[in-house]
Design an enzyme around this catalytic site. Structure first.
Site, short mmCIF file in Angstrom:
data_model
loop_
_atom_site.label_atom_id
_atom_site.label_comp_id
_atom_site.label_asym_id
_atom_site.label_seq_id
_atom_site.Cartn_x
_atom_site.Cartn_y
_atom_site.Cartn_z
N ILE A 9 -4.21 -6.18 -9.91
CA ILE A 9 -4.28 -6.81 -8.58
C ILE A 9 -4.63 -8.29 -8.77
O ILE A 9 -4.05 -9.17 -8.13
CB ILE A 9 -5.33 -6.09 -7.69
CG1 ILE A 9 -4.84 -4.69 -7.32
CG2 ILE A 9 -5.62 -6.89 -6.43
CD1 ILE A 9 -5.89 -3.81 -6.63
N GLN B 189 11.83 -7.25 6.07
CA GLN B 189 11.20 -6.83 4.81
C GLN B 189 12.15 -5.89 4.07
O GLN B 189 12.50 -4.83 4.58
CB GLN B 189 9.86 -6.15 5.07
CG GLN B 189 9.12 -5.85 3.77
CD GLN B 189 7.86 -5.03 3.95
OE1 GLN B 189 7.71 -3.95 3.39
NE2 GLN B 189 6.92 -5.56 4.74
N LYS C 59 4.10 -0.72 10.42
CA LYS C 59 5.50 -0.42 10.69
C LYS C 59 5.66 0.82 11.57
O LYS C 59 4.92 1.79 11.43
CB LYS C 59 6.26 -0.21 9.37
CG LYS C 59 6.06 -1.36 8.38
CD LYS C 59 6.82 -1.15 7.09
CE LYS C 59 6.36 -2.13 6.04
NZ LYS C 59 5.16 -1.71 5.31
N TYR D 39 2.82 5.79 5.46
CA TYR D 39 2.15 5.83 4.16
C TYR D 39 0.95 6.78 4.17
O TYR D 39 0.43 7.15 3.12
CB TYR D 39 1.68 4.44 3.71
CG TYR D 39 2.78 3.40 3.56
CD1 TYR D 39 4.13 3.77 3.53
CD2 TYR D 39 2.46 2.06 3.45
CE1 TYR D 39 5.12 2.81 3.41
CE2 TYR D 39 3.44 1.09 3.32
CZ TYR D 39 4.78 1.47 3.32
OH TYR D 39 5.75 0.51 3.19
N THR E 42 0.82 -1.23 0.00
CA THR E 42 0.00 0.00 0.00
C THR E 42 0.85 1.27 0.00
O THR E 42 0.32 2.37 0.15
CB THR E 42 -0.96 0.03 1.21
OG1 THR E 42 -0.19 0.03 2.43
CG2 THR E 42 -1.90 -1.17 1.20
N ASP F 268 -0.12 -5.14 3.52
CA ASP F 268 1.08 -4.51 4.10
C ASP F 268 0.87 -3.01 4.23
O ASP F 268 0.70 -2.32 3.22
CB ASP F 268 2.30 -4.80 3.21
CG ASP F 268 3.57 -4.23 3.83
OD1 ASP F 268 4.06 -4.82 4.81
OD2 ASP F 268 4.06 -3.19 3.34
N ASN G 238 -1.65 -10.21 -10.50
CA ASN G 238 -0.55 -10.44 -9.55
C ASN G 238 -0.84 -11.58 -8.58
O ASN G 238 0.07 -12.06 -7.89
CB ASN G 238 -0.27 -9.16 -8.74
CG ASN G 238 0.33 -8.06 -9.59
OD1 ASN G 238 0.84 -8.31 -10.67
ND2 ASN G 238 0.26 -6.82 -9.10
N GLY H 209 9.90 -4.13 -8.85
CA GLY H 209 10.82 -3.02 -9.08
C GLY H 209 10.14 -1.66 -9.04
O GLY H 209 10.63 -0.71 -9.63
N SER H 210 8.98 -1.55 -8.37
CA SER H 210 8.30 -0.25 -8.23
C SER H 210 8.09 0.49 -9.55
O SER H 210 8.52 1.63 -9.70
CB SER H 210 9.12 0.66 -7.29
OG SER H 210 8.59 0.63 -6.00
N SER I 203 8.63 -3.97 -3.28
CA SER I 203 8.97 -3.65 -4.68
C SER I 203 9.37 -4.90 -5.46
O SER I 203 10.39 -4.90 -6.16
CB SER I 203 10.11 -2.62 -4.75
OG SER I 203 9.76 -1.45 -4.06
N PRO I 204 8.57 -5.99 -5.38
CA PRO I 204 8.97 -7.23 -6.07
C PRO I 204 8.89 -7.10 -7.59
O PRO I 204 9.41 -7.94 -8.31
CB PRO I 204 7.96 -8.26 -5.56
CG PRO I 204 6.74 -7.46 -5.22
CD PRO I 204 7.26 -6.14 -4.71
N HIS J 284 10.60 0.13 10.69
CA HIS J 284 10.60 0.45 9.27
C HIS J 284 12.02 0.62 8.69
O HIS J 284 12.29 0.22 7.56
CB HIS J 284 9.77 1.72 9.04
CG HIS J 284 9.17 1.81 7.67
ND1 HIS J 284 7.93 2.37 7.43
CD2 HIS J 284 9.64 1.43 6.47
CE1 HIS J 284 7.68 2.32 6.13
NE2 HIS J 284 8.70 1.77 5.52
#
Length: 315
Positions: free
Chosen positions: A263, A180, A81, A52, A23, A47, A266, A210-211, A207-208, A114
Site C-alpha cells: 500500500i 471507471q 457504485k 464488494y 477495495t 474506491d 503504491n 492487472g489484478s 486493475s491498474p 457499476h
C-alpha cells in the site's frame, strides 16, 4: 522536479486524488486495516462498491479515523457504485441510502453505475436468467436526482465503451464526471481515453496493476518485459512504474492491496517521472483485456448477445 500529479479536476470542478485504494476482493477482516493504513500513509481516495460486500467494515473504520482526527471527511474522496440489481429508477435512491448507512456517511464524492447491465431485483450472481433488458436513460435520470440532492457530489459510470458513453452523453442532463474502466499498460484503452478527454469525462483505472491477486484472471501485466526494463532503469518496482504510467497518461489509478508495505509502495509515485524516451516504449506492449465479463453475455437471455456487443468492439 517531477510534476507530482496528485489530483485531476472533474467536470464538476471537484478534485479527484490521483491514487486511490481499491477495495474489490479485499476480504472482510483485512479491508478495514487496509483502509486505515492507507489513510495514515496519505491516501485520500477510497474506491468502494455495494457488491464488494465490505462497505460496513469500511464505514466503521472511516468513523474511527474521523473521531481520532486522523483525517476530516471533507479531505477524503469516497466512491461507491450502484449494482446491476438496483437499476430500476425507484431502487436507485434506496441503493445509495444503504451504501451511505453502511459507510456511515452523509454523502459520497462519486457514485457510479457499476455496469451497463441490469439484473432482476434481489437476484444473486451473474447468471444469465437474472439478466434483464437495460434502460440506461431512466437509471441515469435517477442518478441525476441523487446529484441534485447533494448525496452524490458527482455521478459517473463504469465499464462503459466509447459508444455507450457517447449515447449517454447525448441524453444526459448531468454529464458523467468519470468512466471507471480496466486500464493498465497491457490494456491502454487508447480509443476510449481519447474520447473521454474530448468530452471532459475523467478516466479512472481499475486493475491498474492487472489484478495480480485475482486467481480467476490470468494476469502477467507486471511481468511484461518492457515494463520491467523501464522499472530497472528507473530503480522502481514494476507496480510503481505501471501506476506512474497511468498518472502521466492522465488517469487516476486504484491499486488494491491489503499488504501495508505494498500500500505504501503504491503511493510512492509522485516525486519522480518516466522520461519521454522510456514512456514511448509503452506503445510497443501487446494489448489484451483481462476482465471481459463474459458472464453478462448470453445469446438469448442477455441484451448483449456477444462480447462484441457488450464492449462495442473494444476487446
Amino acid at each position: 522536479m517531477a510534476n507530482a500529479i496528485r489530483f485531476f479536476e472533474l467536470n464538476t470542478g471537484a478534485k479527484i486524488p490521483s491514487v486511490g485504494l481499491g477495495t474489490w476482493q479485499a476480504s472482510p477482516g483485512l479491508v478495514g486495516d487496509a483502509v486505515a493504513a492507507a489513510v495514515k500513509i496519505g491516501y485520500r481516495h477510497i474506491d468502494c462498491a455495494q457488491i464488494y460486500g465490505n462497505e460496513k467494515e469500511i464505514g466503521s473504520v472511516l468513523k474511527k479515523l474521523f473521531e481520532d482526527n486522523v483525517v476530516k471527511r471533507e479531505e477524503l474522496f469516497i466512491t461507491s457504485k450502484l449494482w446491476c440489481t438496483d437499476h430500476d429508477p425507484q431502487d436507485v435512491p434506496e441503493a445509495l441510502k444503504r451504501t451511505l448507512q453502511d459507510l456511515q456517511l452523509d454523502y459520497v464524492d462519486l457514485y457510479l453505475m457499476h455496469w451497463p447491465v441490469r439484473m432482476k431485483k434481489g437476484s444473486v450472481g451473474a447468471k444469465p436468467e437474472n439478466l434483464m433488458p437495460v434502460d440506461i436513460p431512466s437509471t441515469w435520470k435517477a442518478m441525476e436526482a441523487l446529484y441534485d440532492s447533494g448525496k452524490a457530489r458527482a455521478i459517473g459510470v463504469s465499464n462503459f465503451s466509447t459508444k455507450k458513453l457517447a449515447t449517454l452523453l447525448e441524453l444526459a442532463r448531468v454529464p458523467p464526471a468519470v468512466n471507471q474502466v480496466e486500464c493498465h499498460p497491457s490494456w491502454q484503452q487508447t480509443k476510449l481515453r481519447e474520447f473521454c478527454k474530448s468530452k471532459g469525462v475523467h478516466l479512472t483505472a481499475y486493475s491498474p496493476l492487472g489484478s495480480p491477486g485475482t486467481t480467476w484472471l490470468k494476469s502477467d501485466v507486471l511481468k511484461n518485459p518492457i515494463l520491467n526494463t523501464v522499472a530497472e532503469k528507473l530503480g522502481k518496482s514494476p507496480a510503481q512504474v505501471a501506476l506512474r504510467w497511468g498518472l502521466q497518461m492522465g488517469n487516476s489509478v486504484l491499486p488494491k492491496s491489503t499488504n501495508e508495505g505494498r500500500i505504501r509502495e503504491n503511493f510512492e509515485v509522485f516525486d519522480w517521472s518516466i522520461p519521454h524516451d522510456l514512456f514511448a516504449k509503452f506503445s510497443e506492449i501487446e494489448q489484451a483485456r483481462l476482465l471481459n465479463a463474459s458472464f453478462f453475455v448470453h445469446e438469448s437471455l442477455s441484451p448483449y448477445k456477444s462480447l462484441e456487443e457488450l464492449w462495442d468492439g473494444e476487446i
